[in-house]
Scaffold this active site. Structure first.
Site, PDB file in Angstrom:
ATOM      1  CG  HIS A 123      -4.418 -19.671  55.646  1.00  0.00           C
ATOM      2  ND1 HIS A 123      -5.585 -18.980  55.921  1.00  0.00           N
ATOM      3  CD2 HIS A 123      -4.757 -20.978  55.658  1.00  0.00           C
ATOM      4  CE1 HIS A 123      -6.571 -19.839  56.093  1.00  0.00           C
ATOM      5  NE2 HIS A 123      -6.095 -21.058  55.923  1.00  0.00           N
ATOM      6  CG  ASP A 153      -6.107 -15.614  55.545  1.00  0.00           C
ATOM      7  OD1 ASP A 153      -5.179 -15.826  54.752  1.00  0.00           O
ATOM      8  OD2 ASP A 153      -6.611 -16.508  56.256  1.00  0.00           O
ATOM      9  CB  SER A 225      -8.849 -22.610  54.736  1.00  0.00           C
ATOM     10  OG  SER A 225      -8.783 -22.774  56.126  1.00  0.00           O
TER      11      SER A 225
END
Length: 464
Positions: A123, A153, A225
């Site tokens: 993402h 992911d 992230s």
């Protein structure tokens, strides 16, 4: 001056006399005596200490931080997004959808090899038109996407640097313990690498996507992230991925993809260009569902097998509906996310020993994992599978996908058991074709599906 000295000496003696009198006559004793004949209300205990020390003040985070910070990078994602028209000129020039405007997203990444391979979240780099990676020494490089996997992911990037880069090797996330100290290292605001500390709060945590995360209370914010989760030895045990928050900022819980899963995804992307998933071939029932309550399995420890896929490794090994999976190899299985988490690090043709509880008796069965033969297609949500040898013989087809389940909204169409051979004008030969074709279906447009039923008759349905 002489009189002052005399007064000081008198005051000193007076203070000493007063303190001594208080200690001797007025202070209450705090000692407590327990006689042997008395029922002692106290239990002697010994508190074990870890090798690192008795508490947080004795744990040394500096080694892990030194080994990690220079291997964590800042990732900048430039995308082109459409904005609403701001004027009549924009409306006439670009239409009602507006013009394309550059947008910037940021995240972190971890260097995993000296020649510039970097792992991050899918993402973080999704829909990118340009990627820029900034090292901890503030040097920046253009990055290219080697591959990405939306399900886990995880994405793999590559930069071309002049010299060998500091990097982290993958550790073994299966060895991570609940309560173990960990560091979350990220580069969230391009301020160079930032370190936060916490503990492993839980393992095999599911967020409703059949994934298996390491949960930690180390502070992680959106820009973290793709950063590193390391133990106090500096071993990379996870890639920080998600937080749960109503505000979008850290509130106490964060989640990381275990390193064993991330490493397997990276190895697959490098070797095959896509992720090779080893499938057991069983379905289960969610513990909280009405069906679980009806079956009386809402409180079982293990994974209840509600369905065995046709031609799967589970079927060939003899796993049966009603079995309860208790262990895979030497790993205890208490819930579905633990099963999927362990199998996520496996490939097709890998062999595992599955121990099941069958009517109160433990049975261990060797299972050869197989390539996924079943998917749920986008938009319409049908569950379809590749044709087995029996299907090809029955339907007299070599290509197509068989519908095995449909959402409630399509239940009246009597689609289960039929084979899709064409979507609009595109031939469907297998589940990969089906996935690509259905991903282009519009929710508001018209879709034509060509089917073959069990009698070999062709029919065409139009949905709009």
């Amino acid at each position: 001056m002489k009189r002052t000295a005399q007064l000081f000496i008198v005051a000193l003696f007076a203070g000493a006399f007063t303190l001594g009198a208080y200690k001797l006559f007025l202070e209450k004793k705090s000692n407590k005596i327990v006689l042997e004949a008395q029922d002692t209300p106290f239990v002697a205990t010994s508190i074990g200490t870890s090798a690192k020390g008795a508490g947080i003040n004795e744990v040394d985070f500096t080694l892990a931080a030194e080994k990690t910070v220079n291997a964590v990078v800042h990732v900048k994602n430039m995308t082109l997004g459409k904005s609403a028209p701001n004027s009549l000129f924009d409306l006439f020039s670009y239409g009602s959808e507006g013009s394309q405007r550059p947008q910037v997203g940021t995240g972190s990444g971890v260097i995993i090899s000296p020649d510039g391979y970097i792992v991050t979240n899918n993402h973080v780099i999704a829909r990118s038109s340009e990627l820029e990676v900034t090292l901890n020494n503030n040097r920046s490089y253009e990055a290219k996407v080697v591959g990405a996997d939306e399900a886990s992911d995880i994405a793999l990037l590559k930069i071309e640097a002049e010299d060998d880069l500091p990097f982290l090797a993958f550790g073994d996330s299966d060895n991570a313990k609940i309560g173990e100290w960990v560091l979350a290292v990220g580069n969230p605001f391009n301020l160079t690498s930032t370190v936060t500390a916490g503990i492993v709060s839980a393992k095999a945590r599911s967020l409703g996507r059949n994934q298996s995360f390491i949960q930690t209370d180390a502070a992680v914010n959106p820009g973290n992230s793709g950063g590193a989760l390391v133990n106090t030895n500096g071993d990379l045990i996870g890639i920080n991925t998600a937080i749960t928050s109503r505000t979008g900022s850290y509130v106490g819980y964060s989640f990381a993809v275990p390193s064993n899963i991330a490493k397997k995804v990276v190895d697959d992307l490098l070797e095959f260009g896509n992720v090779q998933k080893g499938i057991l071939g069983v379905g289960t029932v969610l513990r909280e569902s009405r069906q679980a309550l009806e079956l009386g399995i809402d409180e079982i420890e293990g994974v209840y097998v509600s369905r065995v896929e046709e031609d799967s490794g589970a079927e060939k090994a003899g796993i049966q509906e009603g079995d309860i999976i208790k262990k895979v190899d030497n790993v205890k299985i208490r819930k579905f996310s633990e099963l999927t988490g362990y199998l996520s690090a496996k490939r097709p043709k890998d062999k595992v020993d599955v121990t099941v509880d069958r009517n109160g008796k433990l049975v261990t069965l060797p299972v050869t994992l197989m390539k996924n033969q079943t998917i749920q297609v986008p938009v319409m949500g049908f569950v379809v599978k590749n044709l087995s040898k029996q299907d090809k013989k029955q339907f007299k087809l070599d290509e197509g996908v068989k519908i095995t389940a449909v959402p409630e909204g399509y239940s009246s169409y009597n689609l289960e058991g039929k084979v899709i051979v064409k979507l609009d004008d595109q031939d469907i030969s297998d589940i990969e074709d089906a996935k690509k074709a259905f991903s282009n279906v519009s929710r508001y447009g018209r879709t034509s599906i060509t089917l073959i039923d069990e009698n070999g008759e062709r029919e065409r349905l139009i949905f709009q």
